[in-house]
Design a protein around this motif. Structure first.
Motif, PDB file in Angstrom:
ATOM      1  N   PHE A 363       8.910   6.571   1.411  1.00 39.13           N
ATOM      2  CA  PHE A 363       7.911   7.425   0.741  1.00 39.13           C
ATOM      3  C   PHE A 363       6.986   6.435   0.131  1.00 39.13           C
ATOM      4  N   PRO A 364       5.674   6.826   0.598  1.00 38.86           N
ATOM      5  CA  PRO A 364       4.508   5.900   0.341  1.00 38.86           C
ATOM      6  C   PRO A 364       3.842   6.262  -1.004  1.00 38.86           C
ATOM      7  N   ASP A 365       2.857   5.304  -1.550  1.00 37.56           N
ATOM      8  CA  ASP A 365       1.960   5.642  -2.532  1.00 37.56           C
ATOM      9  C   ASP A 365       0.568   5.611  -1.603  1.00 37.56           C
ATOM     10  N   ARG A 366      -0.534   5.798  -2.290  1.00 34.58           N
ATOM     11  CA  ARG A 366      -1.654   6.422  -1.741  1.00 34.58           C
ATOM     12  C   ARG A 366      -2.458   4.952  -0.965  1.00 34.58           C
ATOM     13  N   ASP A 367      -1.859   3.770  -0.937  1.00 32.73           N
ATOM     14  CA  ASP A 367      -2.327   2.881  -0.045  1.00 32.73           C
ATOM     15  C   ASP A 367      -1.904   3.313   1.258  1.00 32.73           C
ATOM     16  N   PHE A 368      -0.445   3.816   1.395  1.00 34.00           N
ATOM     17  CA  PHE A 368       0.259   4.138   2.621  1.00 34.00           C
ATOM     18  C   PHE A 368       0.300   2.814   3.490  1.00 34.00           C
ATOM     19  N   GLU A 369       1.004   1.965   2.926  1.00 31.24           N
ATOM     20  CA  GLU A 369       1.491   0.597   3.729  1.00 31.24           C
ATOM     21  C   GLU A 369       1.969   0.819   5.002  1.00 31.24           C
TER      22      GLU A 369
END
Length: 517
Positions: A363-369
């Motif tokens: 699950f990502p954060d808004r940086d979308f690693e």
């Protein structure tokens, strides 16, 4: 949560994929301030995905906190112990792929090596005689596995058949009423990408409303509205390996027994499914359009119905394969929007389930690693390829000589990932396990034995038991399976006792849409 955390998720599309995704995400993320919204069009017909399942579906039920028998009552469900394959090896033959093991291992040597030893010595007892799930299913009996089996004979599992439309309705009601998922009805008119990175920023509905989100889940079916169309992710087409590209489906009334298994019958240009539900039987002909016309396929299916036809035939065209990247930027595709595989082993719902689980694991954060998407896509590609290989074995291993489609399947050059498996088993009965195998060694063994792809030798370590010792041991196994099978309950009686369909839903149920099992 950090300022960079995902706070909004938009699921585009309902049906089985959309509502399964909504339920699992809402359950797992319930302690986080994440708003989940599902938008679906009342004007777009959904494909009823997954009337037949594999045992992993019960893991999904546990994950979202529902009981399998409650689901079966709401969806007219029945028990599934495996799949019967008729006429696949050659006309007049049949075998069974159970959700269970065969026999009991000894001295760290797999049971099937001892079975091969006895077979080579002249014992023609089929492998199926040493599987409790198969013996029960072939007698239309339901035996559920013990929580703590005494030995390997008790190691098996079960799945269910259900009405896909009712399943989506059940999940929709739960997501909206119990889990707080917002539901928007509307047809998407546009998808808007923003910024230098080209991520999806919003979708616009035909009425003019705009829906924004941090993370977009594409459950729009074969259209792949977000991933395929807006983000232009290419499709890896496997039609050259898996020949069928169309299906026609028709429900009918019961005419035969309420069997606790799915049936797949090989026909001249494909195969026919039979899925028994409490209120009807699902039937379909999955076929190659290069070898039979739509009209001929429809006529063939209608001529083979066991009961009264309940709806007009539904037609479906498809391409087997998957998007080269299932996670692109801030969009993840689930279900048919991600890809499609031959429905032969009931993997459609499994791929939905594993896709959502995989998203939660990465699950990502808004940086979308990018590394998260890379690993997600690597695993997804492996999962699709492993299932593809298992399905391809069904076709390649046929002995239906003189029929163009089946002759062409036998002549296929296998992907090395499958060719190496076949060599390992045909040479010495070895069943290698690879990363992200959806089907475990007993499943592969079922197919090899059923298609008569057997090695000419057994493992030398199987000689630790003499012929006399094996004879006595095998007899005891058959006796134990016989005793356990005798305790089984006829399938219709089991349904009546545990999960008979709800009469209010039964009255309101409509004929199912096209179903991909």
């Amino acid at each position: 949560m950090t300022d960079n955390a995902i706070r909004s998720i938009l699921i585009v599309g309902g049906g089985t994929a959309g509502w399964m995704t909504a339920n699992l995400l809402a359950t797992r993320l319930r302690r986080l301030p994440v708003q989940i919204t599902l938008v679906e069009s009342p004007d777009i017909r959904t494909v009823g995905v997954g009337e037949a399942t594999v045992p992993a579906i019960r893991d999904y039920f546990r994950a979202i906190g529902v009981n399998e028998f409650d689901v079966m009552r709401a969806t007219h469900g029945t028990v599934k112990l495996g799949i019967e394959f008729r006429d696949w090896s050659r006309p007049g033959t049949n075998f069974f792929h159970p959700f269970g093991r065969y026999g009991v291992d000894a001295f760290s040597v797999p049971f099937h090596q001892f079975w091969l030893k006895r077979r080579i010595a002249g014992d023609d007892t089929p492998l199926s005689a040493y599987c409790l799930a198969t013996e029960a299913a072939m007698r239309n009996l339901v035996v559920l596995p013990p929580e703590q089996p005494a030995n390997d004979l008790g190691v098996f599992d079960w799945a269910i058949h259900f009405d896909a439309g009712l399943f989506a309705r059940f999940l929709s009601q739960r997501a909206r009423e119990e889990l707080g998922v917002a539901h928007v009805e509307g047809t998407i008119a546009g998808v808007h990408r923003g910024g230098d990175d080209g991520r999806i920023a919003s979708v616009t509905l035909t009425g003019g409303d705009t829906l924004e989100a941090d993370l977009f889940i594409d459950c729009s079916g074969f259209r792949s509205l977000l991933l395929g169309q807006a983000l232009e992710v290419p499709y890896d087409d496997w039609t050259h390996l898996l020949p069928c590209d169309r299906a026609v489906a028709v429900p009918c009334t019961h005419g035969d027994a309420l069997t606790p298994y799915t049936r797949s019958t090989a026909l001249s240009a494909g195969w026919q499914w039979r899925i028994p539900l409490q209120h009807r039987v699902g039937n379909g002909y999955v076929y190659s359009s290069r070898h039979i016309s739509d009209d001929e396929a429809t006529a063939t299916l209608l001529s083979r119905l066991e009961g009264e036809q309940l709806a007009e035939p539904n037609m479906l065209r498809f391409r087997t394969g998957h998007r080269t990247r299932v996670w692109e930027k801030n969009c993840v595709a689930i279900g048919l929007a991600a890809g499609f595989l031959e429905p032969l082993e009931s993997t459609s719902i499994t791929l939905i389930q594993s896709g959502v689980e995989r998203l939660l694991a990465h699950f990502p954060d808004r940086d979308f690693e990018p590394s998260l998407a890379d690993e997600f896509n690597r695993i997804t590609s492996l999962e699709y390829a492993r299932i593809r290989d298992f399905l391809l074995l069904h076709y390649w291993g046929n002995r239906r000589h003189g029929e163009p489609m089946w002759d062409a399947c036998r002549a296929l050059e296998l992907p090395e990932t499958l060719a190496s498996r076949v060599r390992a088993f045909a040479g010495g009965g070895k069943l290698p396990r690879y990363e992200w195998d959806s089907f475990q060694p007993p499943s592969w063994l079922s197919m090899y034995a059923g298609l008569d792809i057997l090695p000419p030798r057994h493992d030398p370590l199987a000689d630790q038991l003499s012929a006399e010792e094996l004879g006595a041991s095998f007899a005891k196994m058959r006796e134990a399976i016989g005793r356990a099978t005798a305790l089984g309950i006829p399938h219709d009686e089991f349904i009546a006792e545990h999960c008979a369909m709800q009469t209010d839903i039964a009255r309101s149920a409509q004929p199912a849409p096209v179903s991909i099992i």
